[in-house]
Design a protein around this motif. Structure first.
Motif, mmCIF file in Angstrom:
data_model
loop_
_atom_site.group_PDB
_atom_site.id
_atom_site.type_symbol
_atom_site.label_atom_id
_atom_site.label_comp_id
_atom_site.label_asym_id
_atom_site.label_seq_id
_atom_site.Cartn_x
_atom_site.Cartn_y
_atom_site.Cartn_z
ATOM 1 N N ASP A 1 0.813 -1.221 0.000
ATOM 2 C CA ASP A 1 0.000 0.000 0.000
ATOM 3 C C ASP A 1 0.846 1.271 0.000
ATOM 4 O O ASP A 1 0.329 2.359 -0.267
ATOM 5 N N ASP A 2 2.135 1.150 0.316
ATOM 6 C CA ASP A 2 3.013 2.320 0.350
ATOM 7 C C ASP A 2 3.610 2.651 -1.016
ATOM 8 O O ASP A 2 4.235 3.711 -1.182
ATOM 9 N N ASP B 1 2.607 3.638 -3.982
ATOM 10 C CA ASP B 1 2.262 4.878 -4.695
ATOM 11 C C ASP B 1 2.971 6.080 -4.082
ATOM 12 O O ASP B 1 3.486 6.946 -4.806
ATOM 13 N N GLN B 2 3.020 6.150 -2.738
ATOM 14 C CA GLN B 2 3.739 7.248 -2.093
ATOM 15 C C GLN B 2 5.242 7.167 -2.351
ATOM 16 O O GLN B 2 5.906 8.189 -2.555
ATOM 17 N N ALA C 1 5.921 8.397 -5.811
ATOM 18 C CA ALA C 1 5.803 9.854 -5.870
ATOM 19 C C ALA C 1 7.041 10.529 -5.281
ATOM 20 O O ALA C 1 7.563 11.507 -5.839
ATOM 21 N N LEU C 2 7.535 10.022 -4.135
ATOM 22 C CA LEU C 2 8.771 10.552 -3.542
ATOM 23 C C LEU C 2 9.941 10.408 -4.508
ATOM 24 O O LEU C 2 10.734 11.332 -4.699
ATOM 25 N N ARG D 1 8.360 7.092 8.120
ATOM 26 C CA ARG D 1 6.976 7.537 8.120
ATOM 27 C C ARG D 1 6.757 8.613 9.181
ATOM 28 O O ARG D 1 7.280 8.529 10.296
ATOM 29 N N ASP E 1 0.718 9.807 8.517
ATOM 30 C CA ASP E 1 0.352 8.966 7.378
ATOM 31 C C ASP E 1 1.176 9.263 6.137
ATOM 32 O O ASP E 1 0.896 8.733 5.054
ATOM 33 N N MET E 2 2.194 10.106 6.259
ATOM 34 C CA MET E 2 2.993 10.506 5.114
ATOM 35 C C MET E 2 4.393 9.896 5.203
ATOM 36 O O MET E 2 4.943 9.708 6.283
ATOM 37 N N LEU E 3 4.980 9.599 4.043
ATOM 38 C CA LEU E 3 6.339 9.083 3.982
ATOM 39 C C LEU E 3 7.313 10.231 3.744
ATOM 40 O O LEU E 3 7.093 11.073 2.872
ATOM 41 N N ARG E 4 8.410 10.244 4.517
ATOM 42 C CA ARG E 4 9.441 11.260 4.358
ATOM 43 C C ARG E 4 10.657 10.732 3.596
ATOM 44 O O ARG E 4 11.538 11.509 3.228
ATOM 45 N N TYR F 1 12.510 6.808 1.659
ATOM 46 C CA TYR F 1 12.503 5.358 1.484
ATOM 47 C C TYR F 1 13.896 4.902 1.064
ATOM 48 O O TYR F 1 14.728 5.692 0.592
#
Length: 280
Positions: free
Chosen positions: A145-146, A148-149, A152-153, A179, A182-185, A187
């Motif tokens: 589920d992560d 897409d984020q 985008a990053l 994380r 609910d946002m990823l900073r 990866y």
């Protein structure tokens, strides 16, 4: 395509074992699995002489904006005959109007500059057996589920859509995420590579965040595991990597050939370990 008795052909499955032999001749650590991943993500070319593969190259396209050139290898017995220039010119035709990026060795630098590539920075390669490391609580393994984020990053950091690469890394290894609510900073990716494992790409907003991501992956890999990390020389991560057992063993020169239509936007998030190195 025929030129001076040399055939330039699309690289396919039938060429992979010969391509692997070329990379071993060059002293590169790539396994057959790395070549296979490149073939799935890229358009490859081989030079054939007397039914023998004597040169390879890959163009990895990222949408219509950017492409990278990887695995430029010429058999040592065939150097000095213009094969490198021939295969590079064919690759540039595949790149088309896109911006093109590569990582050069000192030996390849004059050829790339003559073809319109300009220096943009340097890559520093660190590798060695890991020392013990504690995983920070701010980082965890990514779930499907992560993705897409993460994509985008990565798009902001790299300046182009590397969806296929991110998905391939998720399948071939593991992705860690930093994380906040609910946002990823940020990866980072960890996967098997060469004689051990490789961390990269790493995308983070600061060197501290990059160190947290790397610490998590180092802890997961266990002490003594052979690890490779390639970083931009400007990231300031050298001392951190040395502290964790990874010696500076070389690197390369990052280069860029501008898109024929317009320059790509400048990334606003630091990429601390480049996927072009992860791929070759």
């Amino acid at each position: 395509m025929q030129a001076t008795g040399i055939d330039l052909r699309p690289l396919d499955q039938s060429h992979l074992q010969s391509a692997l032999a070329l990379s071993r001749q060059a002293g590169w650590p790539h396994r057959l699995e790395e070549w296979q991943m490149l073939l799935e993500l890229s358009l490859g070319l081989v030079v054939i002489e007397s039914e023998k593969v004597v040169a390879t190259i890959f163009v990895t396209p990222y949408g219509d904006d950017v492409a990278t050139i990887n695995m430029v290898i010429v058999d040592e017995s065939m150097r000095g005959r213009g094969i490198g220039r021939q295969i590079m010119q064919a690759a540039i035709e595949i790149v088309g109007d896109r911006e093109c990026r590569l990582v050069a060795t000192a030996d390849g630098l004059p050829l790339y500059e003559s073809l319109g590539f300009e220096r943009t920075g340097a890559i520093v390669q660190h590798q060695g057996p890991l020392r013990a490391c504690i995983a920070p609580p701010s980082v965890e393994w990514a779930a499907a589920d992560d993705l897409d984020q993460i994509i985008a990053l990565d798009r902001v950091a790299f300046g182009a859509d590397r969806r296929a690469l991110v998905q391939a890394l998720f399948q071939a290894g593991r992705l860690a995420v930093l994380r906040e609510a609910d946002m990823l900073r940020g990866y980072a990716a960890l996967r098997s590579f060469g004689r051990g494992e490789l961390c990269g790409p790493v995308v983070a907003e600061s060197a501290g965040d990059a160190e947290d991501l790397l610490s998590f992956l180092f802890a997961a890999a266990r002490p003594g595991a052979f690890m490779r990390v390639d970083t931009g020389s400007e990231t300031g991560l050298a001392s951190f990597l040395l502290e964790h057992g990874l010696a500076h063993v070389g690197g390369g020169i990052t280069m860029r050939r501008a898109a024929s239509s317009a320059l790509s936007s400048v990334p606003s998030v630091h990429t601390f370990a480049l996927a072009s190195q992860a791929l070759g």
